[in-house]
Design an enzyme around this catalytic site. Sequence first.
Site, PDB file in Angstrom:
ATOM      1  N   LYS A  43       0.801  -1.228   0.000  1.00 19.95           N
ATOM      2  CA  LYS A  43       0.000   0.000   0.000  1.00 19.95           C
ATOM      3  C   LYS A  43       0.833   1.276   0.000  1.00 19.95           C
ATOM      4  O   LYS A  43       0.296   2.352  -0.276  1.00 19.95           O
ATOM      5  CB  LYS A  43      -0.962  -0.001   1.182  1.00 19.95           C
ATOM      6  CG  LYS A  43      -2.003  -1.099   1.094  1.00 19.95           C
ATOM      7  CD  LYS A  43      -2.991  -0.824  -0.007  1.00 19.95           C
ATOM      8  CE  LYS A  43      -4.073  -1.885  -0.068  1.00 19.95           C
ATOM      9  NZ  LYS A  43      -5.109  -1.555  -1.032  1.00 19.95           N
TER      10      LYS A  43
HETATM   11  C1  LIG Z   1      -3.172  -7.103   3.631  1.00 23.31           C
HETATM   12  C2  LIG Z   1      -3.743  -6.779   2.298  1.00 23.31           C
HETATM   13  N1  LIG Z   1      -3.697  -7.685   1.324  1.00 23.31           N
HETATM   14  C3  LIG Z   1      -4.235  -7.432   0.109  1.00 23.31           C
HETATM   15  C4  LIG Z   1      -4.858  -6.272  -0.184  1.00 23.31           C
HETATM   16  C5  LIG Z   1      -5.496  -6.086  -1.535  1.00 23.31           C
HETATM   17  O1  LIG Z   1      -4.926  -5.159  -2.400  1.00 23.31           O
HETATM   18  P1  LIG Z   1      -5.868  -4.215  -3.249  1.00 23.31           P
HETATM   19  O2  LIG Z   1      -6.565  -3.302  -2.300  1.00 23.31           O
HETATM   20  O3  LIG Z   1      -4.923  -3.465  -4.161  1.00 23.31           O
HETATM   21  O4  LIG Z   1      -6.821  -5.052  -4.022  1.00 23.31           O
HETATM   22  C6  LIG Z   1      -4.948  -5.326   0.822  1.00 23.31           C
HETATM   23  C7  LIG Z   1      -5.709  -4.114   0.593  1.00 23.31           C
HETATM   24  O5  LIG Z   1      -6.277  -3.475   1.450  1.00 23.31           O
HETATM   25  C8  LIG Z   1      -4.367  -5.573   2.082  1.00 23.31           C
HETATM   26  O6  LIG Z   1      -4.440  -4.676   3.082  1.00 23.31           O
END
Ligand SMILES: Cc1ncc(COP(=O)(O)O)c(C=O)c1O
Length: 327
Positions: A43
């Site tokens: 992120k």
């Molecule tokens: C721990 C974790 N894994 C995966 C994701 C998924 O990524 P995306 O939000 O880009 O789909 C997030 C998103 O909030 C996350 O916090």
Amino acid sequence: MIQNSILESIGKTPLVRLRKVTENIKATVAAKVEYLNPGQSVKDRIAIKMIDDAEEKGLIKPGGTIIEGTSGNTGMGLALVAAVRGYNCIFTTTDKQSKEKVDLLRALGAEVKVCPTNVEPDDPESYYSVAKRLSEEIPNSYYPNQYENLSNTQAHYETTGPEIWEQTDGKITHYACGMGTGGTISGTAKYLKEQNPEIKVIGIDSVGSVYKHYFETGEFSKDEIKPYKTEGIGEDIIPANVDFDLIDEVIQVNDRQAFLMTRDLSKREGLFVGGSCGAAVSGALEYARQTELKSSDLMVIILPDSGTRYISKIYNDEWMRENNYID
Ligand SMILES: Cc1ncc(COP(=O)(O)O)c(C=O)c1O
């Protein structure tokens, strides 16, 4: 070389071959290790991009306040950007998230408001609604809204996609990624498919989320929504950042599969990762086995965050036993 701030070390994460959890799979399987970002998650990439774009458009001014609904990782990225650039942060999150995540955000100077998980997204108490309301009430505040803000997808189109293409010398054949806001899968897949439209994109969803049913039928079904413990993936809404046209298959993974694989990745591969990483690998390997990937295939799986955020849960035997994930 001296970097001007920690923000310059976002991205350019390593791609690491999985060797042990891939039994009976002929293809090369490699993991993109996003916990090596300074905020320990994927992120960071979207945090800096959303704030860069907001500054450029004049949506946030010096001394302003960043307000976001976040399961923790986006908040961590935003808090780093805020610290370096002199903004305040208020984050709303749900009571399902690990205590470690909330403590971390507070450690970085953010104010955190914990909201109930099991309410409708449009309920005034939901973490989406509270973030939105605060951003309307507080002057000189900016609500990045990672669900609807297309700078999220764009960050991955500009960084994650090109990195994977270069690191695999253009040989990637399959890309597997958890689906939360959808930014990681959509931005990366868009870039990769522009280079080679044959690349297959596999979205990993949680049992209890609306994505798989929506992908397969085009219908949003509230009946699919059930509580689950895997953090960061699966949704009860369809955010603007998910582009289903770029996705070839959606696989659902349950908490038990996700968490057992998470522990395996730590113990057998030396990859100390979070629960959505176990989900992504478990779902991707299920796909690899079902479709009998060939030795010439090269699958890349995104590992979004670090195990440090889940010490009191997935890495705690008592918690795992209480939830019947281990005997
Ligand atoms: C721990 C974790 N894994 C995966 C994701 C998924 O990524 P995306 O939000 O880009 O789909 C997030 C998103 O909030 C996350 O916090």
